[in-house]
Structure formats: structure tokens, C-alpha cells
Design an enzyme around this catalytic site. Structure first.
Site, PDB file in Angstrom:
ATOM      1  CB  VAL A  31      -8.459  -5.608  -0.749  1.00 42.24           C
ATOM      2  CG1 VAL A  31      -8.516  -6.684   0.308  1.00 42.24           C
ATOM      3  CG2 VAL A  31      -7.131  -4.919  -0.777  1.00 42.24           C
ATOM      4  CE1 TYR A  32      -5.934  -1.491  -2.420  1.00 43.59           C
ATOM      5  CE2 TYR A  32      -4.133  -1.334  -3.964  1.00 43.59           C
ATOM      6  CZ  TYR A  32      -4.681  -1.037  -2.736  1.00 43.59           C
ATOM      7  OH  TYR A  32      -3.981  -0.288  -1.834  1.00 43.59           O
ATOM      8  CB  SER A  57      -4.349  -4.476  -8.589  1.00 42.83           C
ATOM      9  OG  SER A  57      -3.596  -3.335  -8.243  1.00 42.83           O
ATOM     10  CB  THR A  58      -5.824 -10.037  -8.461  1.00 42.21           C
ATOM     11  OG1 THR A  58      -4.841 -10.688  -7.655  1.00 42.21           O
ATOM     12  CG2 THR A  58      -5.258  -9.717  -9.833  1.00 42.21           C
ATOM     13  CG  ASN A  80      -0.318   0.072   2.516  1.00 48.28           C
ATOM     14  OD1 ASN A  80       0.506   0.942   2.765  1.00 48.28           O
ATOM     15  ND2 ASN A  80      -0.670  -0.846   3.405  1.00 48.28           N
ATOM     16  N   GLY A 134      -3.019  -8.942   3.052  1.00 50.85           N
ATOM     17  CA  GLY A 134      -2.663  -9.706   1.863  1.00 50.85           C
ATOM     18  C   GLY A 134      -1.177  -9.971   1.734  1.00 50.85           C
ATOM     19  CG  ASP A 175       2.105  -4.372   2.269  1.00 47.55           C
ATOM     20  OD1 ASP A 175       3.345  -4.454   2.249  1.00 47.55           O
ATOM     21  OD2 ASP A 175       1.502  -3.361   2.654  1.00 47.55           O
TER      22      ASP A 175
END
Length: 180
Positions: A125-126, A122-123, A24, A32, A34
Site C-alpha cells: 500500500v506504500y 513499502s511495496t 505501521n 498486509g 503487518d
């Protein structure tokens, strides 16, 4: 020659030169991929991220950009942090997602990393659709592979659905049918 591969597994367990982190913008850890990288890598990664924030990233890392730190306790030399875009149905943000991969791999090449583990940026929570994310990621990875800087670019995917979508044999041209 660079080989683009995929494995189903945990990115924090990959024995590679560099691991790409779907971070983030704060660079201070999260959920996730991260969160997993920060937990497994230990306090050294967080300390390096704090130094970056204090030095020149006071406002955080912009979407589509990338920066490298130590890998701490991970079985890698570096973590390359990149901030993926949140998927939108009203705005095309695919150039930002492609930039995440391009910038991460540019930094990896500058560091001399020959093997790189990459997540499906990005797949989670984004909410970026897997097939489209895979098409963008594979296209950017193929372009980076052409440089000859790498021996392996390894997509590390959490589940079977992502594993199927990130099949390196799938076409990646913009007008090709989506992978998956």
C-alpha cells in the site's frame, strides 16, 4: 558466510530466528504483512507492542527505525517491526527505506539472530516500485551480511513479480540497471 536467498511464500510460516515486519507506526497491527504477522503470531505480539508504546514509543515508531518483540505463536523467536516510507515521486525517501533494512538487521544481530526472514518493505500500500525497492533492500542486506553475524537473510515474497525483482544475483549499485 551469509547466504542471501528468496522464496515465494508466507512470511508467517518461516522457521527462522527473526521475522521482519513491515509495520505501521502505531505498532498495533494493520493490513498486509503487518496484519498477517499479528493474526498468526497472536495476542503476545500485540501485548509486547503495547508495552513498547507505553514505555517509550508513545508517539509510535518513526519511519526507518526498528524495534523487536516476541514472535508469539510464529515459528520464530522474534519479530522486528520497522516502518517503511510511503513512496513519493517528488521526494527521495530511499534513505528511509534503506534504514528500515539496516536498523532491522542491526537489531537482529544484537539479538543473536542468525537467520532472518524479510518482506519487500513499502511495496504494498506504500506503493514503492518493486525494482527500486529490491535494489535498496539487497544493497542493505549485502552490507549487513558482510558483518558475518548471519547465516541466512531470506526475502519472503508474496508473488512472482516480487520474487523476480528480488533476485540476489541482480546488481545493486546505484547506477546499475534496476532489478526485475
Amino acid at each position: 558466510m551469509t547466504v542471501i536467498t528468496r522464496v515465494r511464500g508466507d512470511i508467517t510460516e518461516q522457521h527462522v530466528d527473526a521475522v521482519v515486519n513491515a509495520a505501521n507506526s502505531s505498532l498495533l497491527g494493520g493490513g498486509g504483512v503487518d496484519g498477517a504477522i499479528h493474526r498468526r503470531g497472536g495476542p503476545e505480539i500485540l501485548a509486547a507492542c503495547r508495552e513498547l508504546r507505553a514505555a517509550h514509543l508513545g508517539g509510535g515508531l518513526p519511519t526507518g527505525q526498528a524495534v523487536a518483540t516476541t514472535a508469539g505463536r510464529l515459528p520464530a523467536r522474534w519479530v522486528i517491526h520497522t516502518v517503511g516510507p510511503v513512496h513519493s515521486t517528488t521526494e527521495d525517501r530511499s534513505a528511509l527505506l534503506a534504514s528500515c533494512y539496516r536498523e532491522s538487521l542491526r537489531i537482529a544481530a544484537e539479538l543473536g539472530a542468525r537467520t532472518v526472514a524479510l518482506p519487500a518493505i513499502s511495496t504494498g500500500v506504500y506503493r514503492w516500485p518493486l525494482a527500486d525497492a529490491a535494489r535498496i533492500a539487497l544493497a542493505a542486506s549485502r552490507a549487513a551480511a558482510a558483518s558475518g553475524a548471519f547465516t541466512e537473510l531470506r526475502f519472503v515474497l508474496f508473488d512472482d513479480r516480487a520474487y523476480r525483482a528480488f533476485d540476489p544475483a541482480q546488481p545493486t549499485a546505484p547506477d546499475a540497471p534496476p532489478a526485475g
